[in-house]
Design a protein around this motif. Sequence first.
Motif, short mmCIF file in Angstrom:
data_model
loop_
_atom_site.label_atom_id
_atom_site.label_comp_id
_atom_site.label_asym_id
_atom_site.label_seq_id
_atom_site.Cartn_x
_atom_site.Cartn_y
_atom_site.Cartn_z
N MET A 189 0.83 -1.20 0.00
CA MET A 189 0.00 0.00 0.00
C MET A 189 0.87 1.25 0.00
O MET A 189 0.50 2.27 -0.56
N LEU A 190 2.01 1.17 0.68
CA LEU A 190 2.86 2.34 0.85
C LEU A 190 3.99 2.38 -0.16
O LEU A 190 4.75 3.36 -0.21
N GLY A 191 4.11 1.32 -0.95
CA GLY A 191 5.19 1.29 -1.91
C GLY A 191 6.55 1.09 -1.26
O GLY A 191 7.55 1.66 -1.69
N ILE A 192 6.59 0.29 -0.19
CA ILE A 192 7.85 -0.04 0.47
C ILE A 192 7.89 -1.56 0.65
O ILE A 192 6.89 -2.24 0.41
N THR A 193 9.02 -2.08 1.05
CA THR A 193 9.11 -3.54 1.20
C THR A 193 8.44 -3.99 2.49
O THR A 193 8.22 -3.19 3.42
N THR A 194 8.12 -5.26 2.54
CA THR A 194 7.55 -5.86 3.74
C THR A 194 8.46 -5.61 4.94
O THR A 194 7.99 -5.26 6.03
N GLU A 195 9.75 -5.77 4.73
CA GLU A 195 10.71 -5.58 5.84
C GLU A 195 10.68 -4.16 6.37
O GLU A 195 10.68 -3.93 7.58
N THR A 196 10.66 -3.20 5.46
CA THR A 196 10.62 -1.80 5.92
C THR A 196 9.31 -1.53 6.65
O THR A 196 9.30 -0.82 7.67
N ALA A 197 8.22 -2.10 6.16
CA ALA A 197 6.94 -1.93 6.85
C ALA A 197 7.06 -2.49 8.26
O ALA A 197 6.68 -1.84 9.24
N SER A 198 7.61 -3.68 8.38
CA SER A 198 7.76 -4.33 9.68
C SER A 198 8.64 -3.50 10.60
O SER A 198 8.29 -3.26 11.77
N ARG A 199 9.78 -3.08 10.10
CA ARG A 199 10.70 -2.28 10.91
C ARG A 199 10.05 -0.98 11.37
O ARG A 199 10.24 -0.55 12.51
N THR A 200 9.30 -0.36 10.49
CA THR A 200 8.72 0.93 10.86
C THR A 200 7.63 0.75 11.90
O THR A 200 7.54 1.53 12.86
N VAL A 201 6.83 -0.30 11.76
CA VAL A 201 5.82 -0.59 12.78
C VAL A 201 6.52 -0.86 14.11
O VAL A 201 6.13 -0.33 15.16
N ALA A 202 7.59 -1.67 14.05
CA ALA A 202 8.32 -2.00 15.28
C ALA A 202 8.87 -0.74 15.94
O ALA A 202 8.79 -0.57 17.16
N SER A 203 9.37 0.14 15.11
CA SER A 203 9.92 1.38 15.62
C SER A 203 8.83 2.24 16.28
O SER A 203 9.03 2.80 17.36
N PHE A 204 7.68 2.32 15.65
CA PHE A 204 6.56 3.07 16.24
C PHE A 204 6.14 2.45 17.56
O PHE A 204 5.72 3.15 18.49
N ARG A 205 6.25 1.16 17.64
CA ARG A 205 5.88 0.49 18.89
C ARG A 205 6.85 0.86 20.00
O ARG A 205 6.44 1.17 21.11
N ARG A 206 8.12 0.82 19.67
CA ARG A 206 9.14 1.19 20.66
C ARG A 206 8.94 2.62 21.15
O ARG A 206 9.11 2.92 22.32
N GLU A 207 8.52 3.48 20.24
CA GLU A 207 8.30 4.88 20.61
C GLU A 207 6.91 5.10 21.20
O GLU A 207 6.50 6.23 21.42
N GLN A 208 6.16 4.01 21.37
CA GLN A 208 4.84 4.07 21.97
C GLN A 208 3.86 4.94 21.19
O GLN A 208 2.93 5.51 21.77
N LEU A 209 4.10 5.03 19.90
CA LEU A 209 3.10 5.67 19.05
C LEU A 209 1.99 4.66 18.79
O LEU A 209 0.86 5.02 18.50
N LEU A 210 2.37 3.39 18.93
CA LEU A 210 1.41 2.30 18.77
C LEU A 210 1.46 1.43 20.02
O LEU A 210 2.54 1.06 20.47
N THR A 211 0.28 1.13 20.55
CA THR A 211 0.20 0.22 21.69
C THR A 211 -0.56 -1.02 21.26
O THR A 211 -1.71 -0.91 20.86
N PRO A 212 0.09 -2.17 21.33
CA PRO A 212 -0.56 -3.40 20.83
C PRO A 212 -1.77 -3.78 21.67
O PRO A 212 -1.76 -3.66 22.89
N LEU A 213 -2.81 -4.22 21.00
CA LEU A 213 -4.03 -4.68 21.67
C LEU A 213 -4.23 -6.18 21.46
O LEU A 213 -5.21 -6.75 21.92
N ASP A 214 -3.32 -6.80 20.71
CA ASP A 214 -3.35 -8.25 20.54
C ASP A 214 -1.91 -8.75 20.55
O ASP A 214 -0.98 -7.95 20.60
#
Lengths: 235, 235
Positions: A189-214
């Motif tokens: 959707m974003l025109g990036i690789t799966t790995e970059t998507a994963s890394r960026t989500v992980a990074s947002f999680r570390r920065e607490q921009l995202l809080t997992p609910l599952d």
Amino acid sequence: MHVKIHPVGEKDCESCGIREHSLFKDLTTEDFQLIDQPIHDLDLESHSTLFDEGSAGTHLFTIRRGLVKLVRFQPDGSQRIIRLLTAGDIAGLEITASASYDSTAIAVTPVSACRIPQGVIIRLEKESPRLHGQLVHKWHEALKQADDFIADLASGNARQRLSRLLLRLSQHDSERDVLLPSREDVGAMLGITTETASRTVASFRREQLLTPLDKLGRHFKVDATRLSAIADGLR
Amino acid sequence: MHVKIHPVGEKDCESCGIREHSLFKDLTTEDFQLIDQPIHDLDLESHSTLFDEGSAGTHLFTIRRGLVKLVRFQPDGSQRIIRLLTAGDIAGLEITASASYDSTAIAVTPVSACRIPQGVIIRLEKESPRLHGQLVHKWHEALKQADDFIADLASGNARQRLSRLLLRLSQHDSERDVLLPSREDVGAMLGITTETASRTVASFRREQLLTPLDKLGRHFKVDATRLSAIADGLR
DNA sequence: CGCACCCTTGAAATTACTCAAGTTCAGTGG
DNA sequence: CCACTGAACTTGAGTAATTTCAAGGGTGCG
């Protein structure tokens, strides 16, 4: 691919739960009389295909529940997602203007949809100004969404794109929480690789921009304020 | 911004050179009688604005000659080009469905256009099924172009994107030659920086995929065969 | 239990961006 | 006619972001 089909009469359409968002919003009882071919009610599993790019356009679909991706295949065989459809959106609108589908539509979650024959739409469009107005409205919505997609999800770096996607997905949702598609789809959707998507989500999680609910890493609560700042390029 | 305006009567529309590509393609003489507000013939200089995103939609424009970019402004103030319009295309179609423009339209070259009041279109759309069909056609064209933009010009690396842009621009043109917009606009179209656009063009020149036809570096003859290979990711 | 499938992470390579000069060219005015 | 200027384009060097390739984890299901 398992598909449950229930033929429905006009009664069902007239009392449909999402009718206020649908193509048939403004139709009168007389308009419904013009429907001379069966409209089916579909339940589609995740990953099933509603239609393929280039194939003959026989039906148009009103999404009632779930998430559908419109994709184009790239020369290397990978998918590029060009639009996301949710409840109230139409898949296959193009067949009111053309003989075949312009993209492939695939369910990302389990999906409920109404499958409307091309002939019904063509007839109603001719004879009902009410449907006509709704169709124009849907064209406009689709075009605006496509434009947004270019401006928001295909511009800036990975962090900005993901922020904008998260904000967009959380917008309509109840309260600042988001159910993400697979990392692969996020990438497509974003025109990036799966790995970059994963890394960026992980990074947002570390920065607490995202809080997992599952525990799967799909369902999050988002920090909309800070994400907006990132979306606007402020770090 | 200098603009030349010539009011035109129906006679002019009926005999317009690009009418076969335009909105008024199928109109009958009676349909033309319904036009109760003046349609103006505009000559616009390069860099002039046809309309701004968000402003009240008063007119729609049929491009007769030249190139128009539709842009959205990014949070940092830079432009993202979301679509290119050429002869026969419509700018401002959205005002048949909405009160304001969804993007900003700017001439990239000198442009000739017909400026049609919203009221004329709304009246014709109601009363002439001929116009109606053309409008649907234009919606479809615009949407397909937007989808192509995402799939072709916002995917892959800079070389692939530029190849696809060159191929697309040379397609309609007479014979495999292309007039590029500024490097800045090329960048804004492909979602890359001006410098990367410049470097990639320079690289294509060195590889003789592009042969300059002027000394400014805007007009080229393209090697369509080899560019297709690059567009498809084969190095 | 083990097999898929998806997600995650690492490290190196590539690609693109940033910042900072140069260059070219067209138009302006001396 | 020629220097001057501004705008657009080019190029370089360093840095940052992203991809690629490869391996390792977690979860759910048969």
